[in-house]
Design an enzyme around this catalytic site. Structure first.
Site, short mmCIF file in Angstrom:
data_model
loop_
_atom_site.label_atom_id
_atom_site.label_comp_id
_atom_site.label_asym_id
_atom_site.label_seq_id
_atom_site.Cartn_x
_atom_site.Cartn_y
_atom_site.Cartn_z
CE LYS A 22 -3.10 9.58 16.79
NZ LYS A 22 -3.87 9.41 15.54
CG ASN A 23 -3.18 5.75 15.25
OD1 ASN A 23 -3.95 6.67 15.60
ND2 ASN A 23 -2.21 5.93 14.38
NE ARG A 93 -8.66 10.57 7.03
CZ ARG A 93 -9.37 10.39 5.93
NH1 ARG A 93 -9.85 11.43 5.31
NH2 ARG A 93 -9.58 9.19 5.46
CB CYS A 117 -6.74 15.58 6.41
SG CYS A 117 -5.64 14.22 6.11
NE ARG A 122 -5.39 9.97 6.34
CZ ARG A 122 -5.32 10.14 7.65
NH1 ARG A 122 -5.24 11.34 8.13
NH2 ARG A 122 -5.36 9.10 8.44
CG ASP A 305 1.57 7.55 11.63
OD1 ASP A 305 1.25 8.28 10.68
OD2 ASP A 305 0.76 6.78 12.20
NE ARG A 397 -5.82 15.01 15.67
CZ ARG A 397 -6.06 14.68 14.42
NH1 ARG A 397 -5.77 15.51 13.46
NH2 ARG A 397 -6.59 13.52 14.13
N1 EPU Z 1 -6.67 4.74 1.12
C1 EPU Z 1 -7.48 4.75 0.02
N2 EPU Z 1 -8.80 4.38 0.21
C2 EPU Z 1 -9.27 4.00 1.39
C3 EPU Z 1 -8.44 3.98 2.51
C4 EPU Z 1 -7.12 4.37 2.34
O1 EPU Z 1 -7.06 5.09 -1.08
O2 EPU Z 1 -10.47 3.67 1.48
C5 EPU Z 1 -5.24 5.15 0.96
C6 EPU Z 1 -4.93 6.42 1.77
O3 EPU Z 1 -5.28 7.59 1.06
C7 EPU Z 1 -3.44 6.27 1.98
C8 EPU Z 1 -3.27 4.76 2.15
O4 EPU Z 1 -4.43 4.18 1.57
O5 EPU Z 1 -2.75 6.71 0.85
C9 EPU Z 1 -3.14 4.25 3.57
O6 EPU Z 1 -4.13 4.86 4.39
P1 EPU Z 1 -4.78 4.13 5.65
O7 EPU Z 1 -6.19 3.86 5.34
O8 EPU Z 1 -3.93 2.97 6.06
O9 EPU Z 1 -4.70 5.26 6.73
P2 EPU Z 1 -5.73 5.45 7.92
O10 EPU Z 1 -6.27 4.13 8.30
O11 EPU Z 1 -6.66 6.54 7.58
C10 EPU Z 1 -4.06 5.08 9.89
C11 EPU Z 1 -3.57 5.87 11.05
C12 EPU Z 1 -2.68 7.01 10.55
C13 EPU Z 1 -1.52 6.38 9.79
C14 EPU Z 1 -2.03 5.49 8.66
C15 EPU Z 1 -0.95 4.73 7.93
C16 EPU Z 1 -5.34 5.60 12.65
C17 EPU Z 1 -6.47 6.21 13.40
N3 EPU Z 1 -4.71 6.39 11.79
O12 EPU Z 1 -4.79 5.98 9.06
O13 EPU Z 1 -2.21 7.69 11.68
O14 EPU Z 1 -0.71 7.38 9.24
O15 EPU Z 1 -2.95 4.51 9.19
O16 EPU Z 1 -0.21 3.94 8.81
O17 EPU Z 1 -5.02 4.44 12.85
C18 EPU Z 1 -1.30 9.51 12.87
O18 EPU Z 1 -1.42 8.85 13.91
O19 EPU Z 1 -0.65 10.58 12.83
C19 EPU Z 1 -1.93 9.03 11.64
C20 EPU Z 1 -2.17 9.84 10.61
#
Ligand code: EPU
Length: 418
Positions: A22-23, A93, A117, A122, A305, A397
């Protein structure tokens, strides 16, 4: 709303194949906005989140068609709308992944700001400051990010925290920027590397993906490409825990073992035998697990995850373990539900102390997010009696046919509609 009814206590045995990730599929599909030529994807999982991003891209004007099951063709010749409404960002998101590509190719975008969320606040501040450093003008108007840039300019961006979609967004934006962009403290996740492979296939000059420094030399335009989505390492990890928690013997086919080594290493520490076998990875568990401590971290660390799923396993371990969540602030929503099933878990700050019990008990439980749902399914497979997992739209999802796969391994699990 559909629910899953599970009668636990049966060891899972046999082999199961992993679907596309998915990701990896979500950013790959967003990359269609970077070119007017066709992108063709194989191994696209049939999931609610994938349908959501497809709907969102079509809302903008992308043409999408299914060529065969799991094969999709996307083309963004004529984009009419440069925006993502709140309703779509709220349900997923990852919709913010269109921001970088839209800005890079069309110089404008209007994307709703995601709120909190189920797993924490996030924010997307790092996506936004990175784009600003590349020359974008960004305003927040009525809950929307309104971004403009005649042409983005390559620069050095250092992420203060590792962010997966932040890295992906900026990497895509940089492919069409003027000059060279260097992303430091970039996410090293296999999904980032997969996106880089796709972008390279489209003619982008990207180097270093999979390490913490990614260098992108901007080009004038990108072309079409064919790309196979990598297998889902979180699904593979979830199936591995399913084998372990039921004291079963499962060969996981079509996975890339290096992508979830942090998980299999912990399973081995807990007493599982992990070995390459018949083109797959075989996970066998003969006894109750030993307790192991776990701390989540960005790749190659233990994936956040997989935290909820490993907690279900530790809930039946022979002793006490500590599970520390360092990536998200509020990712213990599965704990109260596991408690309903007889688990003994105490949360203090970012650490959950889990005292293993020999058997969980079936109970009605509520899924709160995708991975929490998976953890409840795993717990239900171990529990004596009947577990009913409500709100499984979360599961849909991100897991393709999970219950069919579990059934094919001998698990007793049924979906009840409505
Ligand atoms: N963060 C910030 N500011 C930002 C971006 C992130 O403070 O601008 C913080 C977040 O709040 C969090 C940390 O950085 O504490 C890491 O978040 P990240 O941005 O890496 O998460 P994401 O990119 O929103 C993706 C996956 C998630 C997975 C996370 C961590 C996708 C579509 N989603 O989310 O997947 O948990 O990386 O590996 O790639 C899932 O599949 O269940 C899922 C939630």
């Amino acid at each position: 709303m559909d629910r899953l009814v599970i009668r636990g206590g049966k060891p899972l045995c046999g082999s199961a194949s992993v679907s596309g990730a998915k990701n990896a599929a979500l950013p790959a599909m967003a990359a269609v906005l970077l070119t007017s030529e066709e992108l063709r994807f194989e191994n696209v999982p049939s999931l609610r989140d994938v349908a959501t991003i497809e709907r969102l891209l079509m809302f903008m004007g992308v043409e999408s068609r299914q060529v065969a099951p799991g094969t999709a063709s996307l083309t963004s010749r004529a984009i009419q709308r440069f925006e993502v409404p709140y309703d779509l960002v709220r349900t997923m998101r990852a919709s913010v992944l269109v921001l970088g590509p839209l800005l890079a190719r069309f110089g404008k975008a209007r994307v709703s700001l995601p709120g909190g969320c189920a797993i924490g606040p996030r924010p997307i501040n790092l996506h936004l400051t990175g784009l600003q450093e590349m020359g974008a003008e960004i305003d927040l108007v009525d809950g929307y990010v309104v971004a403009k840039a005649p042409r983005l300019t390559g620069t050095r961006v250092r992420f203060e925290t590792v962010t997966v979609t932040g890295t992906e967004n900026l990497m895509m934006a940089a492919t069409l920027a003027k000059g060279t962009t260097v992303l430091e403290n970039a996410a090293c996740e296999p999904e980032v590397e997969d996106l880089a492979r796709l972008l390279q296939g489209m003619g982008a000059r990207v180097q270093g993906a999979g390490t913490s420094t990614i260098t992108i030399e901007g080009v004038e335009e990108l072309k079409g490409a064919s790309h196979r989505i990598i297998p889902d390492r979180i699904e593979a990890g979830t199936l591995a825990v399913a084998a372990a928690i039921t004291q079963g013997d499962v060969v996981i086919q079509g996975c890339v073992p290096e992508h979830f080594e942090a998980v299999t290493a912990k399973l081995e520490e807990a007493g599982a035998a992990v070995a390459l076998d018949e083109g797959g990875l075989r996970i066998r568990m003969a006894n109750r697990p030993r307790p192991v401590d776990i701390t989540t971290a960005p790749f190659p660390g233990f994936a956040t995850d997989m935290q909820a799923q490993i907690m279900a396993l530790m809930a039946v371990a022979k002793g006490k373990s500590a599970i520390t969540e360092t990536v998200f602030e509020n990712r213990f929503m599965h704990v109260p539900e596991l408690l309903r099933m007889g688990a003994d878990i105490t949360v203090g700050g970012r650490t959950a102390v889990v005292r293993g019990v020999s058997l969980l008990r079936g109970a009605p439980v509520m899924a709160t997010d995708l991975r929490a749902s998976a953890s409840l399914v795993l717990a239900g497979l171990q529990a004596r009696g009947e577990t009913v997992v409500h709100r499984i739209y979360h599961l849909d999802r991100g897991y393709e046919q999970l219950e069919a796969k579990i059934r094919s391994l001998g698990g007793e699990i049924q979906r009840v509609e409505g």
